[in-house]
Design a protein around this motif. Structure first.
Motif, PDB file in Angstrom:
ATOM      1  N   ARG A 127     -48.253   0.138 -55.175  1.00  0.00           N
ATOM      2  CA  ARG A 127     -49.411   0.826 -55.745  1.00  0.00           C
ATOM      3  C   ARG A 127     -49.483   2.237 -55.187  1.00  0.00           C
ATOM      4  NH1 ARG A 127     -54.946  -1.650 -53.291  1.00  0.00           N
ATOM      5  NH2 ARG A 127     -55.780  -0.033 -54.639  1.00  0.00           N
ATOM      6  N   HIS A 128     -50.171   3.100 -55.941  1.00  0.00           N
ATOM      7  CA  HIS A 128     -50.483   4.452 -55.485  1.00  0.00           C
ATOM      8  C   HIS A 128     -51.998   4.555 -55.402  1.00  0.00           C
ATOM      9  CE1 HIS A 128     -46.443   6.226 -55.724  1.00  0.00           C
ATOM     10  NE2 HIS A 128     -46.252   5.364 -56.705  1.00  0.00           N
ATOM     11  N   GLU A 129     -52.477   4.980 -54.247  1.00  0.00           N
ATOM     12  CA  GLU A 129     -53.908   4.911 -53.955  1.00  0.00           C
ATOM     13  C   GLU A 129     -54.490   6.306 -53.777  1.00  0.00           C
ATOM     14  OE1 GLU A 129     -56.717   2.755 -50.580  1.00  0.00           O
ATOM     15  OE2 GLU A 129     -54.558   2.408 -50.644  1.00  0.00           O
ATOM     16  N   PRO A 130     -55.671   6.594 -54.351  1.00  0.00           N
ATOM     17  CA  PRO A 130     -56.293   7.905 -54.162  1.00  0.00           C
ATOM     18  C   PRO A 130     -56.623   8.153 -52.691  1.00  0.00           C
ATOM     19  CG  PRO A 130     -57.353   6.684 -55.941  1.00  0.00           C
ATOM     20  CD  PRO A 130     -56.445   5.719 -55.238  1.00  0.00           C
ATOM     21  N   VAL A 131     -56.516   9.410 -52.301  1.00  0.00           N
ATOM     22  CA  VAL A 131     -56.937   9.851 -50.975  1.00  0.00           C
ATOM     23  C   VAL A 131     -58.291  10.534 -51.105  1.00  0.00           C
ATOM     24  CG1 VAL A 131     -56.410  11.373 -49.019  1.00  0.00           C
ATOM     25  CG2 VAL A 131     -54.584  10.085 -50.155  1.00  0.00           C
ATOM     26  N   VAL A 132     -59.203  10.198 -50.205  1.00  0.00           N
ATOM     27  CA  VAL A 132     -60.566  10.728 -50.270  1.00  0.00           C
ATOM     28  C   VAL A 132     -60.930  11.348 -48.925  1.00  0.00           C
ATOM     29  CG1 VAL A 132     -61.297   9.038 -51.992  1.00  0.00           C
ATOM     30  CG2 VAL A 132     -61.581   8.524 -49.559  1.00  0.00           C
TER      31      VAL A 132
ATOM     32  N   LEU B  43     -65.531  16.984 -53.519  1.00  0.00           N
ATOM     33  CA  LEU B  43     -65.215  18.090 -52.626  1.00  0.00           C
ATOM     34  C   LEU B  43     -63.878  18.713 -52.999  1.00  0.00           C
ATOM     35  CD1 LEU B  43     -66.092  16.548 -49.142  1.00  0.00           C
ATOM     36  CD2 LEU B  43     -67.539  18.056 -50.524  1.00  0.00           C
ATOM     37  N   ASP B  44     -63.758  20.003 -52.707  1.00  0.00           N
ATOM     38  CA  ASP B  44     -62.452  20.635 -52.643  1.00  0.00           C
ATOM     39  C   ASP B  44     -62.000  20.564 -51.194  1.00  0.00           C
ATOM     40  OD1 ASP B  44     -62.420  21.348 -55.350  1.00  0.00           O
ATOM     41  OD2 ASP B  44     -63.539  23.194 -54.941  1.00  0.00           O
ATOM     42  N   LEU B  45     -60.717  20.375 -50.989  1.00  0.00           N
ATOM     43  CA  LEU B  45     -60.233  20.297 -49.616  1.00  0.00           C
ATOM     44  C   LEU B  45     -60.561  21.583 -48.856  1.00  0.00           C
ATOM     45  CD1 LEU B  45     -58.774  18.693 -47.459  1.00  0.00           C
ATOM     46  CD2 LEU B  45     -56.598  19.533 -48.372  1.00  0.00           C
ATOM     47  N   SER B  46     -60.569  22.692 -49.565  1.00  0.00           N
ATOM     48  CA  SER B  46     -60.888  23.966 -48.909  1.00  0.00           C
ATOM     49  C   SER B  46     -62.304  23.988 -48.354  1.00  0.00           C
ATOM     50  CB  SER B  46     -60.683  25.126 -49.893  1.00  0.00           C
ATOM     51  OG  SER B  46     -61.499  24.956 -51.049  1.00  0.00           O
TER      52      SER B  46
ATOM     53  N   LEU C 274     -61.953  13.773 -53.767  1.00  0.00           N
ATOM     54  CA  LEU C 274     -61.455  15.141 -53.729  1.00  0.00           C
ATOM     55  C   LEU C 274     -61.170  15.616 -55.147  1.00  0.00           C
ATOM     56  CD1 LEU C 274     -59.026  14.929 -50.678  1.00  0.00           C
ATOM     57  CD2 LEU C 274     -61.154  16.252 -50.797  1.00  0.00           C
ATOM     58  N   ARG C 275     -61.812  16.725 -55.493  1.00  0.00           N
ATOM     59  CA  ARG C 275     -61.584  17.303 -56.820  1.00  0.00           C
ATOM     60  C   ARG C 275     -60.277  18.086 -56.836  1.00  0.00           C
ATOM     61  NH1 ARG C 275     -66.402  19.488 -57.564  1.00  0.00           N
ATOM     62  NH2 ARG C 275     -65.871  21.266 -56.243  1.00  0.00           N
ATOM     63  N   SER C 276     -60.009  18.793 -55.724  1.00  0.00           N
ATOM     64  CA  SER C 276     -58.790  19.585 -55.614  1.00  0.00           C
ATOM     65  C   SER C 276     -58.398  19.681 -54.133  1.00  0.00           C
ATOM     66  CB  SER C 276     -59.021  20.985 -56.186  1.00  0.00           C
ATOM     67  OG  SER C 276     -57.887  21.801 -55.999  1.00  0.00           O
ATOM     68  N   PRO C 277     -57.186  19.298 -53.806  1.00  0.00           N
ATOM     69  CA  PRO C 277     -56.172  18.714 -54.699  1.00  0.00           C
ATOM     70  C   PRO C 277     -56.410  17.220 -54.907  1.00  0.00           C
ATOM     71  CG  PRO C 277     -55.309  18.854 -52.484  1.00  0.00           C
ATOM     72  CD  PRO C 277     -56.681  19.464 -52.437  1.00  0.00           C
ATOM     73  N   ARG C 278     -55.895  16.721 -56.006  1.00  0.00           N
ATOM     74  CA  ARG C 278     -55.871  15.277 -56.224  1.00  0.00           C
ATOM     75  C   ARG C 278     -54.674  14.719 -55.465  1.00  0.00           C
ATOM     76  NH1 ARG C 278     -60.669  13.497 -58.597  1.00  0.00           N
ATOM     77  NH2 ARG C 278     -61.260  14.942 -60.264  1.00  0.00           N
ATOM     78  N   MET C 279     -54.926  13.750 -54.612  1.00  0.00           N
ATOM     79  CA  MET C 279     -53.849  13.210 -53.779  1.00  0.00           C
ATOM     80  C   MET C 279     -53.779  11.691 -53.916  1.00  0.00           C
ATOM     81  SD  MET C 279     -54.159  15.298 -50.204  1.00  0.00           S
ATOM     82  CE  MET C 279     -55.949  15.362 -50.147  1.00  0.00           C
TER      83      MET C 279
ATOM     84  N   ASP D 161     -37.982   5.429 -51.586  1.00  0.00           N
ATOM     85  CA  ASP D 161     -39.266   5.852 -51.056  1.00  0.00           C
ATOM     86  C   ASP D 161     -39.349   7.363 -50.876  1.00  0.00           C
ATOM     87  OD1 ASP D 161     -38.908   5.529 -47.484  1.00  0.00           O
ATOM     88  OD2 ASP D 161     -37.385   5.823 -49.009  1.00  0.00           O
ATOM     89  N   GLU D 162     -38.454   8.123 -51.507  1.00  0.00           N
ATOM     90  CA  GLU D 162     -38.580   9.571 -51.467  1.00  0.00           C
ATOM     91  C   GLU D 162     -39.803   9.977 -52.286  1.00  0.00           C
ATOM     92  OE1 GLU D 162     -36.862  11.586 -49.601  1.00  0.00           O
ATOM     93  OE2 GLU D 162     -35.738   9.872 -48.837  1.00  0.00           O
ATOM     94  N   GLY D 163     -40.408  11.109 -51.957  1.00  0.00           N
ATOM     95  CA  GLY D 163     -41.638  11.497 -52.618  1.00  0.00           C
ATOM     96  C   GLY D 163     -42.756  10.544 -52.254  1.00  0.00           C
ATOM     97  N   HIS D 164     -42.965  10.359 -50.955  1.00  0.00           N
ATOM     98  CA  HIS D 164     -43.815   9.266 -50.492  1.00  0.00           C
ATOM     99  C   HIS D 164     -45.292   9.485 -50.756  1.00  0.00           C
ATOM    100  CE1 HIS D 164     -43.101  12.131 -47.206  1.00  0.00           C
ATOM    101  NE2 HIS D 164     -44.335  11.893 -46.843  1.00  0.00           N
ATOM    102  N   PHE D 165     -45.707  10.748 -50.997  1.00  0.00           N
ATOM    103  CA  PHE D 165     -47.067  10.965 -51.469  1.00  0.00           C
ATOM    104  C   PHE D 165     -47.057  12.131 -52.444  1.00  0.00           C
ATOM    105  CE2 PHE D 165     -46.751  13.037 -47.259  1.00  0.00           C
ATOM    106  CZ  PHE D 165     -46.947  14.364 -47.599  1.00  0.00           C
ATOM    107  N   SER D 166     -48.079  12.217 -53.263  1.00  0.00           N
ATOM    108  CA  SER D 166     -48.118  13.266 -54.284  1.00  0.00           C
ATOM    109  C   SER D 166     -49.417  14.038 -54.134  1.00  0.00           C
ATOM    110  CB  SER D 166     -48.017  12.661 -55.686  1.00  0.00           C
ATOM    111  OG  SER D 166     -49.075  11.763 -55.915  1.00  0.00           O
ATOM    112  N   ILE D 167     -49.341  15.352 -54.349  1.00  0.00           N
ATOM    113  CA  ILE D 167     -50.500  16.222 -54.285  1.00  0.00           C
ATOM    114  C   ILE D 167     -50.513  17.063 -55.540  1.00  0.00           C
ATOM    115  CG2 ILE D 167     -51.661  18.069 -53.006  1.00  0.00           C
ATOM    116  CD1 ILE D 167     -50.164  17.156 -50.522  1.00  0.00           C
ATOM    117  N   THR D 168     -51.625  17.066 -56.261  1.00  0.00           N
ATOM    118  CA  THR D 168     -51.778  17.871 -57.464  1.00  0.00           C
ATOM    119  C   THR D 168     -52.884  18.884 -57.236  1.00  0.00           C
ATOM    120  OG1 THR D 168     -51.123  15.995 -58.818  1.00  0.00           O
ATOM    121  CG2 THR D 168     -52.199  17.825 -59.937  1.00  0.00           C
ATOM    122  N   MET D 169     -52.530  20.165 -57.259  1.00  0.00           N
ATOM    123  CA  MET D 169     -53.520  21.219 -57.025  1.00  0.00           C
ATOM    124  C   MET D 169     -54.301  21.496 -58.313  1.00  0.00           C
ATOM    125  SD  MET D 169     -52.977  21.766 -53.840  1.00  0.00           S
ATOM    126  CE  MET D 169     -53.910  23.262 -53.527  1.00  0.00           C
TER     127      MET D 169
END
Length: 317
Positions: free
Chosen positions: A162-167, A182-185, A260-265, A309-317
């Motif tokens: 599974r891929h799980e959202p980060v908050v 929130l924005d991470l910034s 998190l609104r930005s980035p989506r992780m 398991d390459e690309g172990h997490f994804s971040i979308t700005m």
């Protein structure tokens, strides 16, 4: 003395007849009688009193019968146990879980596996970071790991389930909790509570990369050895953290979560194991884990073959 001789003896004792025992065993009566005589000569006592009309146990035969029925029962149980073990239905299995999976997935997965295989004892090792699980797999202290990739170790298969959202995790009284997202910034000036850096955890690496992409370097006040400690430190208003959304199941008062609104992780959760062909218990547990994850809401069903398991997490700005 062979096991078949014991079966012959028990059949005669219970049938009280060589004829009846021969029919029950589907053997000829004469060889059966010869085998019983051979057994009596071997142990040096008469087991039966024989007349032209009946067969009965001697006192020695009664004692022998009581012990031999127990022996046959043990033999049959042993055969049954061996077959169950070969099918992965009997034994003990050590499974490691990463912290967030401990609080969300363990209750459902353990219950489902015990429902399927009630004679399998699960030795659950909870709140283990990925490096500790990998070492446990290499040392054969763990049979399966439920962990966060990446895993860089030869001989260990990694299967993302599974891929799980980060908050964002905040103290309940934190001013940022007034926002729904929130924005991470928004957190650039905050102290962070982090997962271990030595060895580095997946979530620590994710935090560092995401913050750098958002234009700042996170100020880490303290590292937490496990998820429970991390949430407790945030609840004490010592800092903020980035965590998998499933950590909300921990339910510590004083801490809250914001998307998190930005980035989506997202961060993956994976099964890690060595060759399941050598351990049927592992094979059965993998089947249960896949079924449980597929049945949960908002969880993507994944192939059952191990994946890279390459690309172990994804971040979308």
């Amino acid at each position: 003395m062979e096991l078949r001789h014991i079966r012959y003896f028990v059949a005669v004792a219970e049938e009280r007849s060589f004829t009846g025992a021969a029919a029950r065993l589907n053997v000829a009566q004469s060889p059966l009688s010869q085998q019983i005589r051979k057994l009596e000569r071997e142990i040096g006592v008469e087991l039966f009193t024989r007349t032209t009309r009946s067969v009965s146990l001697t006192y020695a035969g009664e004692v022998f019968y009581a012990r031999m029925t127990s022996l046959l029962g043990d033999a049959e149980n042993g055969v049954d146990a061996a077959r169950k073990a070969a099918r992965g239905e009997l034994g003990k299995l050590a499974v490691g879980f990463t912290g967030s999976a401990t609080y969300e997935l363990v209750p459902t997965l353990v219950r489902a596996h015990l429902d399927r295989y009630p004679e399998v004892a699960l030795d659950v090792r909870s709140d283990l970071v990925t490096p500790a699980q990998v070492q446990g797999l290499l040392d054969d202290h763990l049979a399966v790991g439920v962990l966060r990739p990446p895993v860089h170790a030869a001989g260990i298969a990694v299967e993302i389930i599974r891929h799980e959202p980060v908050v964002a995790l905040l103290a309940s009284r934190h001013p940022a909790t007034s926002k729904r997202e929130l924005d991470l910034s928004d957190l650039r000036d905050e102290w962070f509570i982090a997962y271990p850096t030595n060895p580095p955890s997946t979530l620590n690496m994710l935090m560092q990369e995401a913050c750098e992409r958002a234009g700042f370097v996170p100020s880490v006040r303290q590292e937490a050895p496990d998820s429970a400690a991390l949430v407790a430190l945030v609840a004490a208003d010592m800092g903020v953290a980035l965590v998998p959304a499933s950590l909300r199941h921990l339910g510590i008062n004083g801490a809250t979560f914001r998307p998190l609104r930005s980035p989506r992780m997202t961060v993956p959760l994976a099964l890690a194991y060595r060759d399941p062909a050598r351990n049927p218990l592992v094979r059965r547990f993998l089947e249960t884990a896949r079924a449980v994850v597929r049945s949960r809401e908002n969880v993507e069903a994944v192939p059952t073959a191990p994946v890279d398991d390459e690309g172990h997490f994804s971040i979308t700005m």
